[in-house]
Write an enzyme that holds these catalytic residues in place. Structure first.
Site, PDB file in Angstrom:
ATOM      1  N   SER A   7     -11.335  15.965  -9.700  1.00  0.00           N
ATOM      2  CA  SER A   7     -12.249  17.104  -9.482  1.00  0.00           C
ATOM      3  C   SER A   7     -13.704  16.626  -9.414  1.00  0.00           C
ATOM      4  CB  SER A   7     -12.069  18.175 -10.558  1.00  0.00           C
ATOM      5  OG  SER A   7     -12.486  17.718 -11.808  1.00  0.00           O
ATOM      6  N   HIS A 103     -18.400  10.342 -19.088  1.00  0.00           N
ATOM      7  CA  HIS A 103     -17.689  10.373 -20.372  1.00  0.00           C
ATOM      8  C   HIS A 103     -17.767  11.779 -20.969  1.00  0.00           C
ATOM      9  CE1 HIS A 103     -15.884   8.731 -23.958  1.00  0.00           C
ATOM     10  NE2 HIS A 103     -16.739   9.471 -24.649  1.00  0.00           N
TER      11      HIS A 103
HETATM   12  C1  GRF Z   1     -13.355  13.723 -16.834  1.00  0.00           C
HETATM   13  O1  GRF Z   1     -13.121  14.561 -17.913  1.00  0.00           O
HETATM   14  C2  GRF Z   1     -14.224  12.582 -17.257  1.00  0.00           C
HETATM   15  O2  GRF Z   1     -15.026  12.915 -18.340  1.00  0.00           O
HETATM   16  C3  GRF Z   1     -13.255  11.520 -17.650  1.00  0.00           C
HETATM   17  O3  GRF Z   1     -12.161  11.703 -16.796  1.00  0.00           O
HETATM   18  C4  GRF Z   1     -12.088  13.054 -16.382  1.00  0.00           C
HETATM   19  C5  GRF Z   1     -11.929  13.082 -14.895  1.00  0.00           C
HETATM   20  O4  GRF Z   1     -11.603  14.341 -14.414  1.00  0.00           O
HETATM   21  N1  GRF Z   1     -13.879  10.220 -17.549  1.00  0.00           N
HETATM   22  P1  GRF Z   1     -11.335  14.558 -12.871  1.00  0.00           P
HETATM   23  O5  GRF Z   1     -10.205  13.630 -12.465  1.00  0.00           O
HETATM   24  O6  GRF Z   1     -12.590  14.265 -12.128  1.00  0.00           O
HETATM   25  O7  GRF Z   1     -10.926  15.994 -12.719  1.00  0.00           O
END
Ligand code: GRF
Length: 184
Positions: A7, A103
Site C-alpha cells: 500500500s 517504520h
Molecule cells: C508498513 O506498516 C511499514 O511500516 C512496514 O511495513 C508495512 C508495509 O505496508 N515497514 P504496505 O505493504 O506498504 O501496505
C-alpha cells in the site's frame, strides 16, 4: 522494495501521478512471488523484478544482487516500503543516504519487529510512524519525518495499524522530497 501488501508503494505512485512530488519509479523489487505489491505494480504498469530471498545462500548475496539491479536501473534513491528482510552493509554502503525505510513506530521507541504491538504492550497513548535513512544500526538512521496518531482505548493491533498506515501513506512522499534535497 516491497515484500507484502504494497500500500505504501501504491501511495507513492499516486503521489507522483497526482503531481504531489516529481519523481519516477524506475523499478519495484519484490521478494515474495505474487505478493500484493507485485499485483499492484502489474495493475499500475510499473516494472517489477522478483528477487526471491529463498534462492540466495545468504543475505549478502541477495543484497549484492539488489545493488546490481538498482545500478542497472540507474536509481537515485531506494524506498524500503515494507521490505521484511534485514538488509546488510552490502546494500547500505552502496547507497549511503539514499536508502529510505518506513517504520511503524515513533522512533527511537520500539525499534525492530512489530512496532505496533510493542506500542500497544507498552500502553503508550500516542503512537505513529517514522521514515528514516537506513544506516547499519537497525531502525536508528537519521529521521526524515514522523507522524503521530492517538492510541484509543478500543484499539487492537489491526485498528492501530490501519491508523498508522494512513499516516505512512501521507508522509512517505514528503519524506522522499526531504531525502532528495540531500542528494543535490
Ligand atoms: C508498513 O506498516 C511499514 O511500516 C512496514 O511495513 C508495512 C508495509 O505496508 N515497514 P504496505 O505493504 O506498504 O501496505
Amino acid at each position: 522494495m516491497a515484500s507484502g501488501n504494497g500500500s505504501n508503494f501504491e501511495a507513492l505512485v499516486s503521489a507522483i501521478w497526482n503531481r504531489r512530488i516529481h519523481a519516477e519509479i524506475a523499478l519495484l523489487v519484490v521478494n515474495n512471488p505474487g505478493c500484493g505489491a507485485q499485483q499492484r505494480a502489474d495493475r499500475l504498469g510499473i516494472p517489477w523484478q522478483l528477487l526471491n530471498h529463498r534462492d540466495y545462500d545468504s543475505r549478502t548475496d541477495l543484497d549484492r544482487d539488489l545493488v546490481e539491479r538498482f545500478r542497472a536501473a540507474d536509481v537515485e534513491g531506494i524506498v524500503m516500503a515494507g521490505w521484511m528482510r534485514i538488509v546488510t552493509s552490502e546494500l547500505i554502503r552502496a547507497f549511503p543516504d539514499r536508502l529510505i525505510n518506513i517504520h511503524p513506530s515513533l522512533l527511537p521507541s520500539f525499534r525492530g519487529l512489530d512496532g505496533v504491538g510493542q506500542a500497544l504492550r507498552a500502553g503508550v497513548r500516542i503512537a505513529g510512524c517514522t521514515i528514516h535513512l537506513v544506516t547499519e544500526d537497525l531502525d536508528a538512521g537519521p529521521i526524515l519525518i514522523q507522524a503521530a496518531v492517538p492510541v484509543l482505548e478500543t484499539d487492537d493491533h489491526n485498528s492501530l495499524s490501519q491508523r498508522i498506515h494512513q499516516q505512512e501513506h501521507h508522509i512517505l512522499p514528503i519524506a522522499l522530497m526531504l531525502a532528495a534535497q540531500r542528494w543535490r
